[in-house]
Design an enzyme around this catalytic site. Sequence first.
Site, mmCIF file in Angstrom:
data_model
loop_
_atom_site.group_PDB
_atom_site.id
_atom_site.type_symbol
_atom_site.label_atom_id
_atom_site.label_comp_id
_atom_site.label_asym_id
_atom_site.label_seq_id
_atom_site.Cartn_x
_atom_site.Cartn_y
_atom_site.Cartn_z
ATOM 1 N N ASP A 67 -51.458 34.808 -31.461
ATOM 2 C CA ASP A 67 -52.368 34.111 -31.142
ATOM 3 C C ASP A 67 -53.209 34.265 -31.289
ATOM 4 O O ASP A 67 -53.086 34.341 -32.147
ATOM 5 C CB ASP A 67 -52.181 35.928 -29.904
ATOM 6 C CG ASP A 67 -52.640 37.506 -30.797
ATOM 7 O OD1 ASP A 67 -53.203 36.950 -32.322
ATOM 8 O OD2 ASP A 67 -53.144 38.450 -30.665
ATOM 9 N N ASN A 136 -55.216 50.238 -26.336
ATOM 10 C CA ASN A 136 -54.197 50.000 -24.602
ATOM 11 C C ASN A 136 -52.563 50.046 -24.954
ATOM 12 O O ASN A 136 -52.526 49.481 -23.725
ATOM 13 C CB ASN A 136 -54.676 49.181 -23.871
ATOM 14 C CG ASN A 136 -54.519 48.010 -24.503
ATOM 15 O OD1 ASN A 136 -54.397 47.261 -25.277
ATOM 16 N ND2 ASN A 136 -55.711 46.934 -23.748
ATOM 17 N N HIS A 138 -51.075 47.676 -25.648
ATOM 18 C CA HIS A 138 -51.080 45.863 -26.376
ATOM 19 C C HIS A 138 -50.346 45.596 -27.227
ATOM 20 O O HIS A 138 -50.156 46.337 -28.394
ATOM 21 C CB HIS A 138 -51.778 44.802 -25.343
ATOM 22 C CG HIS A 138 -53.310 45.050 -26.824
ATOM 23 N ND1 HIS A 138 -54.132 44.688 -26.276
ATOM 24 C CD2 HIS A 138 -53.225 45.045 -28.287
ATOM 25 C CE1 HIS A 138 -55.136 44.185 -28.131
ATOM 26 N NE2 HIS A 138 -54.541 44.284 -29.023
HETATM 27 P P1 PGA Z 1 -56.022 46.563 -35.044
HETATM 28 O O1 PGA Z 1 -55.497 45.859 -33.782
HETATM 29 O O2 PGA Z 1 -55.031 46.068 -36.678
HETATM 30 O O3 PGA Z 1 -57.643 45.764 -35.570
HETATM 31 O O4 PGA Z 1 -56.201 47.975 -35.025
HETATM 32 C C1 PGA Z 1 -53.854 45.980 -33.100
HETATM 33 C C2 PGA Z 1 -53.895 44.744 -31.996
HETATM 34 O O5 PGA Z 1 -54.894 44.912 -31.588
HETATM 35 O O6 PGA Z 1 -52.873 44.149 -31.746
#
Ligand code: PGA
Length: 247
Positions: A67, A136, A138
Site C-alpha cells: 500500500d 481493526n 485490516h
Molecule cells: P503496525 O500496523 O505494524 O504499525 O501496528 C499494522 C497494520 O496496520 O497493518
Amino acid sequence: MKLFQTADYDSMSRKAADFIAAQIILKPDCVLGLATGSTPIGTYQNLIDLYISDHLDFSRVKTVNLDEYRGLSGDDVNSYHYYMKENLFQFININPDNTYIPDGTDPEPEEMCARYDRIISRLGGIDLQILGIGRNGHIGFNEPGDVFHVNTHCVDLARRTIRDNRRFFPCEADVPRQAYTMGMGAIMNAKKILLLASGKEKAPALHKAFCQPVSPRVPASILQLHPDVTVIADFKACEELAPFLKN
Ligand code: PGA
C-alpha cells in the site's frame, strides 16, 4: 494456519527474517509481498543483518508493497516509498527496478491501480506475502466494510487507522485520509502468507481474524480460507488465540 509463538518482539522479528530468508534461498528470484508499519521494522533489520553477515542475496528478488498513502510522493518521510528505502532497500543488494509500490501521486489513480495488478500478474503472482494486522483487523489498507475488494483500489482510511497512524505524523490532521492498497485477490493468490503481530493491543484482532467466522468486517479473517498461512506472533499478541495455543 500454523502459529509460532515467540517470547517478544525481537524473537518474532528474528524468526520472521529466518522464514523470509528461507524463501529467498529456496527461490532466489522469488516475489515478496512487503508490508510497512511498525511491526516489520525489526524483521527488516534482521534481513539486513543476514545480508551483511550471511550474504543473503537479494539481487534477483522482486518485491511488491501492499500500500501507499494517496497524495504522498516518494520523497515524503511518511510515504511507504521512503519507509522501504530507509528500513530495507538502501541496505541490501536489491535492484530498485525490481521493487514496486503503488504511486501515491499518480494523476490517474484508477489506471495506476489497474497497472499495479497487471505488474503483479506479470511477475507471476506473489510467492510470500508478509502482512501486519491493524487493530481493526485490516490487512494492507483493506479496511472493515461490507465486501472484500479483489483488486488494487483507493480506500478511505478508517477513523481508527487514522488515529493509530497519527503517531508517525506531526498531528492527526496531517494523516492522509485515503490510501491505495493491494486488494484481497493478489493477497489470497500469494503462494504463502506470513502474518506478524506483536503486543497485547493486537490480541483481539488476531482472535477475530482466526477464531470467528470469515467476514469483511474483519478483513484478516479471509486468511482462514488460504491454504498456507503462518502466523509469527509474540505471547502477548497470542493471548486470545486459545484454539491454536496447543502447538
Ligand atoms: P503496525 O500496523 O505494524 O504499525 O501496528 C499494522 C497494520 O496496520 O497493518
